[in-house]
Design an enzyme around this catalytic site. Structure first.
Site, PDB file in Angstrom:
ATOM      1  N   GLY A   1      17.749 -17.388 -22.373  1.00  0.00           N
ATOM      2  CA  GLY A   1      17.635 -16.722 -23.921  1.00  0.00           C
ATOM      3  C   GLY A   1      19.628 -16.315 -24.049  1.00  0.00           C
TER       4      GLY A   1
ATOM      5  N   HIS B   1      -1.261  18.046   9.964  1.00  0.00           N
ATOM      6  CA  HIS B   1      -1.527  17.516  11.018  1.00  0.00           C
ATOM      7  C   HIS B   1      -1.998  16.595  11.635  1.00  0.00           C
ATOM      8  CE1 HIS B   1      -0.285  18.385  15.611  1.00  0.00           C
ATOM      9  NE2 HIS B   1      -1.968  18.477  16.250  1.00  0.00           N
TER      10      HIS B   1
END
Length: 462
Positions: free
Chosen positions: A112, A441
């Protein structure tokens, strides 16, 4: 053939802009001369991460004994590794084709070139031309590997990133010139599969945009894995006449010649703005980049530009964010301009590197009184169980208001962890609020909370 919006280029900026525009009710066409998804999907982000995964799996197997697992003799199939990477990229490209159909976006194959009057001339592969028009045009033509005069890429002995991921055979040795994300990721991949790797960096530290402590840690980790690092060095010339490349390198201690099968030039990206009609339309550029306003309009109304053609960070997620903001503005919405100070950067080597915001040095130079907290993964339970104790999380706060000025991480999975910091910076969370945010944890992410706590004298596990 009139559209509300035509997008030149289908990379992570272009295709995302096209989809968002379609969602907003615009009639959209996208023009692509090669493969849907652009460099990122076909030759960058996605296939390189596939190679990195293959390399890391091979690395895991070499160290299986450390996990209490006995594995027989293993070997690397370089061709199969490359094929897997290409297959994944091809599959993702087909996914973009599906998204184009789903969102009723017309894909026009060809090159293009923009013209006055918001027209685009498209040249197909067979040389035939046609012209389309639109109310607005977005230039998203991306970038390519920068070639230096003393490192002319021939695609065989002196290569760019495209060739680095599709070599016919694994080289026994490679010199990587440049230690940004591209160079470092390929250095990791090739070293992990047994290639002798030398990294040459002109600046005093590898990954030079990162915090100094991160750069030093990565250099230590790379050297430990057998990668030769040459900082404050530059490649003066490469003699490719023999079987091996003779790479002449200027160092602070004089000249040195290194022999290698392949030289990878990873010295940055240059914008694809040649021959796309900028000069004819009168669009202003500066230092090889298109000049735009905060909503990506050029100096010519109706013509916009996003992604690597701009003087912003050359990152896929930046291009995507720019594309969304751009088309939302075109559609009459009121988007917030992109905050370029809160863009995460990631390097997918091992250990991984991730960061956002100011380095410690930059914060001091900006005049901030700062609090700095650092938590090493050697003190992390999850890192120990994963045999991934290299690295740390470093947090930088404004001492007066508790603003999170920056975060710098090196270690396993930190590219996944950095998004937490991006979000809390967006939400203007303070350092103490982060300290009091409960993290699960055992996880690697606990190191973020612990680094923040270290800055405020409340660290528990250090």
């Amino acid at each position: 053939m009139n559209y509300d919006l035509i997008v030149l280029g289908s990379g992570p900026g272009g295709y995302v802009a096209a989809i968002r525009a379609s969602q907003l009710g615009l009639k959209v066409a996208i023009i692509e001369k090669e493969n849907l998804g652009g460099v990122c999907l076909n030759w960058g982000c996605i296939p390189t991460k596939a190679l990195i995964k293959s390399a890391s799996v091979f690395e895991y197997i070499q160290h299986a004994k450390e996990y209490g697992i006995n594995v027989g003799e293993s070997s690397m199939d370089f061709g199969a590794m490359v094929k897997r990477s290409r297959d994944i990229a091809d599959g993702m490209s087909k996914g973009i084709q599906f998204l184009m159909k789903k969102n009723k976006i017309e894909v026009i194959e060809g090159f293009g070139k923009i013209k006055a009057g918001k027209k685009v001339e498209i040249t197909a592969a067979d040389g035939t031309k046609k012209e389309v028009t639109a109310t607005s045009l977005v230039i998203a033509t991306g970038g390519r590997s920068r070639s230096l005069p003393n490192l002319p890429q021939d695609g065989k002995k002196i290569i760019g990133y495209r060739e680095a991921m599709t070599l016919a055979k694994q080289p026994k040795s490679i010199v990587v010139v440049g230690s940004g994300a591209i160079g470092i990721e390929f250095a990791y991949v090739y070293n992990a599969i047994g290639t002798k790797v030398t990294v040459v960096e002109y600046l005093p530290a590898i990954v030079p945009l990162e915090d100094e402590e991160v750069s030093k840690q990565l250099e230590r980790s790379f050297k430990k894995s057998g990668i030769e690092i040459m900082t404050e060095s530059s490649v003066e010339s490469v003699d490719t006449t023999g079987e091996l490349c003779k790479v002449k390198i200027k160092t602070k201690n004089g000249e040195k010649i290194i022999e290698a099968e392949v030289v990878l030039s990873a010295v940055g990206v240059i914008a694809n703005i040649e021959n796309i009609g900028l000069e004819e339309v009168g669009i202003v550029t500066d230092k090889g980049k298109i000049v735009v306003d905060k909503f990506y309009q050029t100096n010519i109304p109706g013509y916009y530009a996003i992604g690597d053609v701009l003087a912003t960070q050359s990152l896929a997620h930046v291009a995507s964010a720019e594309g969304i903001i751009c088309v939302e503005k075109i559609a009459g919405h009121h988007p917030e301009p992109l905050n370029y100070k809160n863009i995460p950067g990631c390097t997918y080597c091992s250990p991984e590197v991730a960061s956002v915001g100011m380095t410690e040095k930059a914060a001091k130079e900006a005049g901030y009184e700062i609090k700095v907290g650092k938590f090493p993964f050697s003190a992390s339970g999850k890192a120990s169980t994963s045999n991934a104790k290299d690295g740390f999380v470093k947090m930088i706060f404004d001492a007066k208001y508790g603003e999170v000025l920056g975060a710098h991480m090196i270690g396993a999975n930190v590219t996944e962890m950095i998004a937490e910091i991006v979000a809390i910076r967006k939400l203007e969370t303070t350092g103490m609020e982060l300290v009091k945010t409960v993290h699960p944890h055992p996880t690697m992410s606990e190191a973020i909370m612990e680094a923040a706590a270290a800055a405020y004298g409340e660290v528990i596990h250090l």
